[in-house]
Motif scaffolding. Sequence first.
Motif, PDB file in Angstrom:
ATOM      1  N   SER A 143       0.826  -1.219  -0.203  1.00  0.00           N
ATOM      2  CA  SER A 143       0.114   0.071   0.110  1.00  0.00           C
ATOM      3  C   SER A 143       0.813   1.253  -0.049  1.00  0.00           C
ATOM      4  O   SER A 143       1.921   1.248   0.890  1.00  0.00           O
ATOM      5  N   CYS A 144       0.634   2.295  -0.782  1.00  0.00           N
ATOM      6  CA  CYS A 144       1.204   3.540  -0.885  1.00  0.00           C
ATOM      7  C   CYS A 144       1.239   4.134   0.201  1.00  0.00           C
ATOM      8  O   CYS A 144       1.874   5.243   0.612  1.00  0.00           O
ATOM      9  N   HIS A 145       0.051   4.191   1.087  1.00  0.00           N
ATOM     10  CA  HIS A 145      -0.255   5.100   2.187  1.00  0.00           C
ATOM     11  C   HIS A 145       0.460   4.299   3.491  1.00  0.00           C
ATOM     12  O   HIS A 145       1.034   5.258   4.217  1.00  0.00           O
ATOM     13  N   GLY A 147       2.638   1.564   3.497  1.00  0.00           N
ATOM     14  CA  GLY A 147       4.009   0.916   3.442  1.00  0.00           C
ATOM     15  C   GLY A 147       3.965  -0.502   3.698  1.00  0.00           C
ATOM     16  O   GLY A 147       5.103  -1.289   3.965  1.00  0.00           O
ATOM     17  N   SER A 150      -0.788  -4.717   1.075  1.00  0.00           N
ATOM     18  CA  SER A 150      -2.320  -4.349   1.523  1.00  0.00           C
ATOM     19  C   SER A 150      -3.177  -5.519   1.490  1.00  0.00           C
ATOM     20  O   SER A 150      -4.360  -5.279   1.505  1.00  0.00           O
ATOM     21  N   LYS A 400      11.107   3.541   2.413  1.00  0.00           N
ATOM     22  CA  LYS A 400       9.942   3.131   2.288  1.00  0.00           C
ATOM     23  C   LYS A 400       9.639   1.908   3.120  1.00  0.00           C
ATOM     24  O   LYS A 400       8.749   0.895   2.807  1.00  0.00           O
TER      25      LYS A 400
END
Length: 474
Positions: A143-145, A147, A150, A400
């Motif tokens: 997930s880009c939100h 890390g 997901s 990240k």
Amino acid sequence: MQLLSSLSRAFVSFTEPHAEQHVAGNHWCHFLVVMCNYLFRRLPPAILIRILSYLDASTLLSISHVSKLLYQLANDNVLWNKIYIAEFGRNEKLKPQRMDELLLKMATAEVKDHAVGYWKRLYFRTAAECDMNKWKRHLGLISCHTGLPSQTERVLRNLHVTWELTVSDRSGHENTHELSWARFSESCVTLCWTGGGCLPNYQRISTLQVHGVRRIALNCPGLKKPGWRSLVVKLDMQTLTKSVQVLGQDRLVELKLPQPGVSIGVWRDQCSVAFVMFTLHFHRLVERSIQGSPVCPYVEPTVRPPFDDIDPEYGLHGYRLHLVLHDTVCEIMSGSFPQLFCRRTQICDGLIQLTAIRRTDLSQHTPLSGSITLPWMCEALQGAVKNCCIMSMTLLDEFKKPFWSVCSPVSMTPEKTSTSYDYDGEHFLIHYEDTDGQVKMKLIWMEEKQKFFLVSLVVYVTVCKVNKHFSRDY
């Protein structure tokens, strides 16, 4: 051959009700099971093995619960070697004639030399590995939100993972409890075991252990599937008794926090336990739940970031924070804060300060969507502890990758010394602390809007943790 196959099917039809524990009150089925057991005890082992060879893994597992004799026969290496080769020996499948020959000769020396049950264990271990490989690629979807992977919840559910609580009292007596309920949120899962009179008094609890249990998917109604237990958390209550924090209470329970991530609801004015609740962060949760051993937890591999001898503030910048406040029912607040940093001159008292929301920047202030309460359920009773919620925090480094992960119930306390010229309302503080650092949140209750506003959010990371991770000497 046809007679043996028919006899095998008849035996399964008679024994399945018993294996599924549905014979209570059904005297006819019980009579058939007893008669079948009597007849089978009079048959030579070679004939019994031949009859059982017509069964698949699910049926063979079910039959092993009928009697001691069938348990011993159903663990036979020859039977499970045949099933193993048929299922996983794709390139070495044997023809039916060769299978019969294998059974008649009681298999090769290699099969016979192994301890009883070896091929059964190997079958289930291989089945688990194949299933894990199938879902491993889903863990690579980040997930880009947050890390984090997901698909963590989906993978756990498809791998049939659950969790068990083992409670030991001071006399050494152990009890294992099935999970009462679980609630998945954006970056953690909350697990709860309710007392129901089965948990010992709070003062008598010696240790608490949570094991991840992965069940193999088999068509065996009414029976526990074979599974592997992986130790996730072990808590020594005797060493924590004096340092237990009281998070809050309502009219029925007092909520205690022995250590971050673990909360115990104790009936007020009593010593009996209403419920035990664990909150587990998603970081490496799949691995922790299935890849440890029954006595040792999963050990995360050490992957150090590349060393940088050019950047004088390497390890002090490029952080990203993802914070979620929620209860056992719904989400209260979720936010991501990129590009957090700390100057070398700002390091104080062995802590690196990362400011996500500044008190003086009104544009950063965030409203909360709900009240700060922690609902609980225990059999027919329920309640809510005020000024408590669950905080799930993930701090990513400049690559990240998760650098610090926290998931724990936290309490909110009044802050009477604070004043504000921008807001007219009560001030509150949420303060979390462990060996890796601290999290401080300041909130204001706006009476006219009936909302909390998060007006300050600061994360403090210990210099020791940064030095160890980045090979620095701040």
